[in-house]
Design an enzyme around this catalytic site. Structure first.
Site, short mmCIF file in Angstrom:
data_model
loop_
_atom_site.label_atom_id
_atom_site.label_comp_id
_atom_site.label_asym_id
_atom_site.label_seq_id
_atom_site.Cartn_x
_atom_site.Cartn_y
_atom_site.Cartn_z
N SER A 248 8.07 -38.72 -38.04
CA SER A 248 9.50 -38.99 -38.03
C SER A 248 10.40 -37.77 -37.86
O SER A 248 11.61 -37.90 -37.78
CB SER A 248 9.90 -39.73 -39.32
N LYS A 293 15.71 -41.31 -46.90
CA LYS A 293 15.99 -40.11 -46.12
C LYS A 293 17.50 -39.85 -46.05
O LYS A 293 17.94 -38.70 -46.13
CB LYS A 293 15.39 -40.25 -44.72
#
Length: 357
Positions: A248, A293
């Site tokens: 990611s 996140k």
């Protein structure tokens, strides 16, 4: 009075015993496991890809003149806690914003913890390579496809070697690692593929290799090598975050490489964070754990967060009032969106609120 005391003691003892057991991860003196089959996901550490980490640049670029950078381009992570007791799980569920998920979401059936960690390591390495390729492609810089590692069960073992440059597959020139993978996937496992490579000496050779089967995708052919995009101009890009796994960070890595190799500042000197997978052609893909996140970025002081557009629905499931969440589909899109933000162009800026509607 003594009878009441005895009743109280005998009533409390089982509760205390259960509470003690709930706080243990195994029965003392035995191998009996008392952990629950759940994991907790929460905000993890963030890393400024324009800065240093443990005395080294997070992204070290050699062989080219670098443009000065400032501010932040932070990659974000998810902290995963496993092997928890019942009490620890309940605490994280009640007292934190962690997400409690079945352990199968972290360690799929049939995969050991070590296998998952190894797969995440490979995914992270692949993400780094794709980030380099996407950045060089965006900057119109030529690059080669380099063999990095030969897997033990590959027919390429003792034929190809780390450092070989893949020139062509089945007689067709390759442009990037994706081109090689696409050509290989056109075959079935067990079939032969023709690989032309260039050695360090400059000599070119053609080899016929029998394809194996992917362990990740049943029925798909696999050459059994790890590849990287290497600059044909001698530019070397090294990523110095060894303890992170998963794909990611690709988008932010690519942005940082572009920022260091091109004039001006992509982030406008501001604190930008984000996430998203990236392909060699610059396409940005969705990821997991985005709410954590975003929380990590907000806690660190970011003012802009770059989110894959396909993650926007989940990204907006929690409020982050001091953070502008921007929807992106590609590396080029992310750069143009940051340019729009930096010049205050609200008409061109596409936030997740707009992308969701």
């Amino acid at each position: 009075m003594n009878r009441r005391l005895r009743t109280f003691v005998w009533g409390v003892l089982p509760i205390a015993a259960l509470g003690t057991l709930a706080s243990l991860d195994h029965v003392p003196g035995t191998d009996i496991d008392l952990t629950v089959p759940y994991a907790a996901e929460g905000p993890g550490p963030t890393f400024n890809t324009l800065d240093d980490y443990e005395g080294k640049p997070v992204i070290d670029i050699q062989g080219a003149e670098l443009d000065p950078t400032s501010g932040n381009l932070n990659m974000t992570t998810v902290a995963v806690r496993t092997h928890m007791s019942l009490a620890q799980t309940l605490y994280r569920w009640v007292a934190t914003k962690d997400t409690i998920v079945p352990i199968e979401q972290i360690f799929p059936p049939g995969f050991s913890e070590e296998q998952v960690q190894e797969n995440n390591k490979i995914a992270f390495s692949t993400s780094e390579n794709a980030a380099t390729a996407a950045a060089l492609r965006y900057l119109n810089r030529p690059f080669d496809v380099r063999v990095e590692e030969i897997l033990p069960d590959s027919s390429a073992k003792d034929v190809l070697a780390p450092g070989d440059i893949i020139v062509a597959v089945d007689g067709r020139k390759v442009a990037d690692p994706m081109t090689v993978r696409t050509a290989v996937r056109a075959h079935a496992p067990g079939e032969d593929v023709s690989i032309m490579v260039r050695k360090d000496s400059g000599e070119e050779a053609v080899h016929k290799l029998k394809l194996g089967q992917s362990k990740q995708e049943a029925g798909k052919a696999q050459l059994g090598i790890l590849m990287s995009a290497q600059s044909a101009e001698g530019i070397q890009v090294e990523y110095n975050l060894d303890d992170i796994g998963g794909p990611s960070a690709g988008l932010i890595f690519s942005l940082a490489v572009v920022d260091k190799l091109s004039p001006g500042e992509i982030n406008g000197g501001k604190f930008v964070a984000g996430t998203g997978t990236i392909k060699e052609d610059g396409t940005v893909g969705p990821i997991g754990g985005i709410v954590h996140k975003i929380q990590a970025a907000s806690d660190a002081g970011a003012e802009v967060f770059l989110s894959p557009r396909l993650n926007c629905g989940e990204a907006l499931s929690r409020k982050h009032d001091n953070l502008t969440i921007v929807a992106v589909d590609s590396l080029e899109d992310a750069i143009s969106q940051l340019e729009a933000y930096n010049r205050g162009d609200k008409e061109q800026l596409r936030t997740c609120d707009q992308a969701k509607n």
